[in-house]
Design a protein around this motif. Structure first.
Motif, PDB file in Angstrom:
ATOM      1  N   GLU A 199       2.469   8.180   9.297  1.00 41.15           N
ATOM      2  CA  GLU A 199       1.461   7.906   8.797  1.00 41.15           C
ATOM      3  C   GLU A 199       1.115   6.464   8.346  1.00 41.15           C
ATOM      4  O   GLU A 199       1.831   6.306   7.479  1.00 41.15           O
ATOM      5  CB  GLU A 199       0.792   8.940   7.869  1.00 41.15           C
ATOM      6  N   VAL A 200       0.086   5.885   8.465  1.00 41.85           N
ATOM      7  CA  VAL A 200      -0.033   4.506   7.945  1.00 41.85           C
ATOM      8  C   VAL A 200      -1.113   4.517   6.672  1.00 41.85           C
ATOM      9  O   VAL A 200      -0.725   4.135   5.870  1.00 41.85           O
ATOM     10  CB  VAL A 200      -0.727   3.373   9.045  1.00 41.85           C
ATOM     11  N   THR A 201      -2.030   5.302   6.966  1.00 43.59           N
ATOM     12  CA  THR A 201      -2.815   5.824   5.849  1.00 43.59           C
ATOM     13  C   THR A 201      -3.024   7.208   5.970  1.00 43.59           C
ATOM     14  O   THR A 201      -2.543   7.717   7.137  1.00 43.59           O
ATOM     15  CB  THR A 201      -4.390   5.288   5.944  1.00 43.59           C
ATOM     16  N   PRO A 202      -3.446   7.995   5.035  1.00 40.37           N
ATOM     17  CA  PRO A 202      -3.637   9.373   4.872  1.00 40.37           C
ATOM     18  C   PRO A 202      -4.185   9.976   6.202  1.00 40.37           C
ATOM     19  O   PRO A 202      -5.179   9.740   6.673  1.00 40.37           O
ATOM     20  CB  PRO A 202      -4.405   9.721   3.823  1.00 40.37           C
ATOM     21  N   ILE A 212       0.594  10.213   1.298  1.00 43.62           N
ATOM     22  CA  ILE A 212       1.195  10.020   2.781  1.00 43.62           C
ATOM     23  C   ILE A 212       2.372  11.087   3.137  1.00 43.62           C
ATOM     24  O   ILE A 212       3.209  10.756   2.606  1.00 43.62           O
ATOM     25  CB  ILE A 212       1.801   8.749   2.789  1.00 43.62           C
ATOM     26  N   THR A 213       1.698  11.939   3.799  1.00 48.19           N
ATOM     27  CA  THR A 213       2.698  13.068   4.009  1.00 48.19           C
ATOM     28  C   THR A 213       3.396  13.130   5.198  1.00 48.19           C
ATOM     29  O   THR A 213       4.162  13.964   5.576  1.00 48.19           O
ATOM     30  CB  THR A 213       1.933  14.620   4.270  1.00 48.19           C
ATOM     31  N   GLN A 230       0.788  -1.121   0.078  1.00 44.33           N
ATOM     32  CA  GLN A 230      -0.049   0.037  -0.035  1.00 44.33           C
ATOM     33  C   GLN A 230       0.817   1.294   0.090  1.00 44.33           C
ATOM     34  O   GLN A 230       2.086   1.204   0.276  1.00 44.33           O
ATOM     35  CB  GLN A 230      -1.066  -0.142   1.241  1.00 44.33           C
ATOM     36  N   PRO A 231       0.258   2.327  -0.232  1.00 45.82           N
ATOM     37  CA  PRO A 231       1.232   3.605  -0.086  1.00 45.82           C
ATOM     38  C   PRO A 231       1.809   4.051   0.953  1.00 45.82           C
ATOM     39  O   PRO A 231       1.482   3.591   2.118  1.00 45.82           O
ATOM     40  CB  PRO A 231       0.078   4.588  -0.409  1.00 45.82           C
ATOM     41  N   THR A 232       3.160   4.311   1.068  1.00 46.99           N
ATOM     42  CA  THR A 232       3.914   4.756   2.177  1.00 46.99           C
ATOM     43  C   THR A 232       4.375   6.216   2.042  1.00 46.99           C
ATOM     44  O   THR A 232       4.237   6.790   0.828  1.00 46.99           O
ATOM     45  CB  THR A 232       5.004   3.853   2.258  1.00 46.99           C
ATOM     46  N   PHE A 233       4.983   6.626   3.073  1.00 45.74           N
ATOM     47  CA  PHE A 233       5.589   8.163   2.894  1.00 45.74           C
ATOM     48  C   PHE A 233       6.627   8.113   1.900  1.00 45.74           C
ATOM     49  O   PHE A 233       6.945   8.926   0.968  1.00 45.74           O
ATOM     50  CB  PHE A 233       6.478   8.428   4.282  1.00 45.74           C
ATOM     51  N   THR A 234       7.429   7.012   1.617  1.00 47.07           N
ATOM     52  CA  THR A 234       8.768   7.062   0.639  1.00 47.07           C
ATOM     53  C   THR A 234       8.332   6.715  -0.816  1.00 47.07           C
ATOM     54  O   THR A 234       8.467   7.401  -1.501  1.00 47.07           O
ATOM     55  CB  THR A 234       9.512   5.708   0.854  1.00 47.07           C
ATOM     56  N   THR A 235       7.209   5.998  -0.739  1.00 46.08           N
ATOM     57  CA  THR A 235       6.405   5.683  -2.326  1.00 46.08           C
ATOM     58  C   THR A 235       5.668   6.577  -2.912  1.00 46.08           C
ATOM     59  O   THR A 235       5.537   6.772  -3.978  1.00 46.08           O
ATOM     60  CB  THR A 235       6.173   4.110  -2.360  1.00 46.08           C
ATOM     61  N   HIS A 236       4.848   7.040  -1.879  1.00 47.18           N
ATOM     62  CA  HIS A 236       3.710   7.833  -2.299  1.00 47.18           C
ATOM     63  C   HIS A 236       3.740   9.216  -1.554  1.00 47.18           C
ATOM     64  O   HIS A 236       2.659   9.352  -0.762  1.00 47.18           O
ATOM     65  CB  HIS A 236       2.356   7.121  -2.146  1.00 47.18           C
TER      66      HIS A 236
END
Length: 502
Positions: A60-63, A55-56, A45-51
């Protein structure tokens, strides 16, 4: 000149220094490589590094929702369940709580539907991947608990086709759970409890299975364990989900903003002769273009007398000049739904009859939203709607003089046979296990959606009003200082709607 002995000593020392330097360099390289690998690590799922656009924050696990908030949710869930157990029995038992993830569903061979996570699992973990499971164990004294997240097994072939997965070794740090194992170990994990734990209470939603693998493991456990009871844990999750955290409120506000702007654009761009399916496509596009994942439910796009069909979703007819369009649409934004209904004239101008009925509904809705500030039950809100609609209909002379409030409410119910409100959150009809007969409280989000539907078979209202269907729905956050309309950006006053069409 160096002597032979001194030369040997120097060479030996130099060799040791060089060896130390090489080791130090290798260690530095290893740390650097590990940092690079960590930075480049992909999850399911999206992470701070990939997205970083989604994810700011690293936490954060989810936004907007942090690892700590998910951990607190699990803690509060366990506290609720433990308190319930203490109130029910003094018997010492271990407790095994099983919350499965959803599984992929297929519309045909190898063609999947859009995946949507089981809301209870998502609420407690933040994990957006399919085919996992959360197990929480509580000891006999009800003093400690442990969470274990089961994630999909490593499968390079499957990942080539479907993308990366979150591995068990990465899950505890990323999701904040105590332990993680591959899903293939789930059956062994559950069955181990029947070997040395005699008194077990299993908490699992047995009547509503969402994943076959977990359901089979739980079924086998129940069949082969003599001393056990089974109950559903879902109601405790719903009690928590009913109250929104600041992060959840922010997500719901954004979901409502997106849907509001999309609906306003859709109203502005609709015109006589358009097909309902084109209106559907427009609102779908506008929500996605603003960041929503998808519509929260199949929308109602009903032109003309089709608006009197409350759950009309065929959306395949042409909207003719002078007809109204009733559109019930909302979007899902990072797990949180909006639910808005607006009714407008396709040609930009309400007829006299349409305006009269519209004002009856709008005036009632304004009073109902104000009434939310007194913290009524949803059922009391429904009764209030019937009374307000009845009085407004009588005042507008759309119905005759009624001898009592009871007759007025009955007349209104004939024209609006649906409830006026439901809870809203991760699901459109959120927390369905929560009664509509409890007082609403700060932190809850509800809908307020009065309507009037005058069918051609109606014998009590003049013919010129037949075929008019109007509903106005907003999403309302309950606060200590009064109700806050989250969908306030969506125009609903007659002048606002008509101005969109100029």
């Amino acid at each position: 000149m160096y002597t032979s002995a001194r030369r040997l000593a120097f060479n030996s020392t130099y060799a040791r220094i060089r060896s130390f330097c090489e080791i130090k360099t290798a260690v530095k390289k290893s740390i650097k490589d590990e940092q690079i690998n960590s930075a480049n690590k992909t999850f399911g799922q999206p992470t701070f590094t990939t997205h970083p656009h989604i994810i700011t924050s690293e936490n954060e696990v989810t936004p907007l929702i942090t690892k700590e908030e998910y951990s607190n949710r699990r803690h509060n869930f366990v506290e609720k369940l433990v308190q319930h157990v203490k109130n029910q029995s003094n018997e010492n038992k271990r407790h095994l709580i099983v919350i499965p993830a959803a599984t992929k569903q297929y519309m045909s061979d190898k063609i999947p539907y859009v995946f949507r996570q089981n809301s209870e699992y998502l609420y407690l973990t933040g994990c957006q991947e399919p085919d996992g499971c959360l197990i929480i164990t509580i000891n006999e004294n009800l003093t400690s608990s442990s969470s274990t997240l089961f994630t999909r097994n490593k499968d390079p072939h499957a990942e080539t086709w479907d993308g990366p997965r979150t591995y068990p070794e990465d899950a505890p740090d990323f999701f904040g759970v105590d332990n993680s194992l591959p899903i293939s170990e789930l059956e062994n994990f559950i069955s181990s409890y029947r070997k040395n734990k005699r008194n077990i209470t299993l908490w699992y939603d047995f009547l509503n299975p969402v994943q076959n693998f977990t359901h089979k493991a739980v079924t086998d456990f129940l069949h082969n364990t003599a001393s056990r009871t089974c109950d559903s844990p879902v109601r405790f999750v719903h009690e928590l989900r009913l109250f929104k955290s600041p992060a959840e409120v922010a997500l719901m506000q954004r979901s409502c903003d997106i849907a509001s702007e999309a609906i306003a654009d859709t109203i502005s761009n609709s015109k006589s002769g358009i097909c309902e399916s084109q209106i559907f496509a427009k609102v779908d596009y506008e929500t996605r273009a603003r960041g929503a994942e998808f519509l929260a439910y199949p929308p109602v796009v009903a032109g003309g007398d089709r608006a009197t069909i409350i759950h009309y979703i065929n959306n395949n007819q042409i909207v003719k000049n002078n007809e109204l369009v009733l559109m019930d649409a909302g979007c899902e934004y990072h797990g949180y739904a909006s639910d808005i209904t607006r009714t407008w004239p396709i040609n930009g101008k309400f007829t006299k009859e349409q305006r009269e009925v519209y004002e009856v509904v709008l005036d009632a809705q304004k009073e109902l939203i104000d009434f939310c500030g007194t913290f009524p039950t949803l059922d009391a809100l429904f009764e209030k709607m019937c009374l307000l609609l009845g009085k407004n209909l009588q005042k507008s002379k759309l119905i005759g003089i009624q001898p009592s409030d009871q007759y007025l409410m009955k007349a209104a119910y004939q024209l609006c046979p649906h409830h006026v409100s439901h809870y809203l959150g991760m699901d459109v009809h959120d927390t369905p296990l929560i009664s509509r007969n409890i007082n609403i409280q700060p932190g809850m989000v509800i809908t307020v959606e009065p309507g009037i539907y005058i069918t051609h078979s109606n014998k009590t209202i003049a013919k010129e009003y037949h075929g008019i269907g109007i509903r106005i729905e907003d999403d309302v956050l309950i606060t200590e200082n009064g109700p806050v309309v989250l969908s306030r950006r969506c125009p609903k006053h007659i002048e606002e709607i008509e101005s969109l069409k100029r």
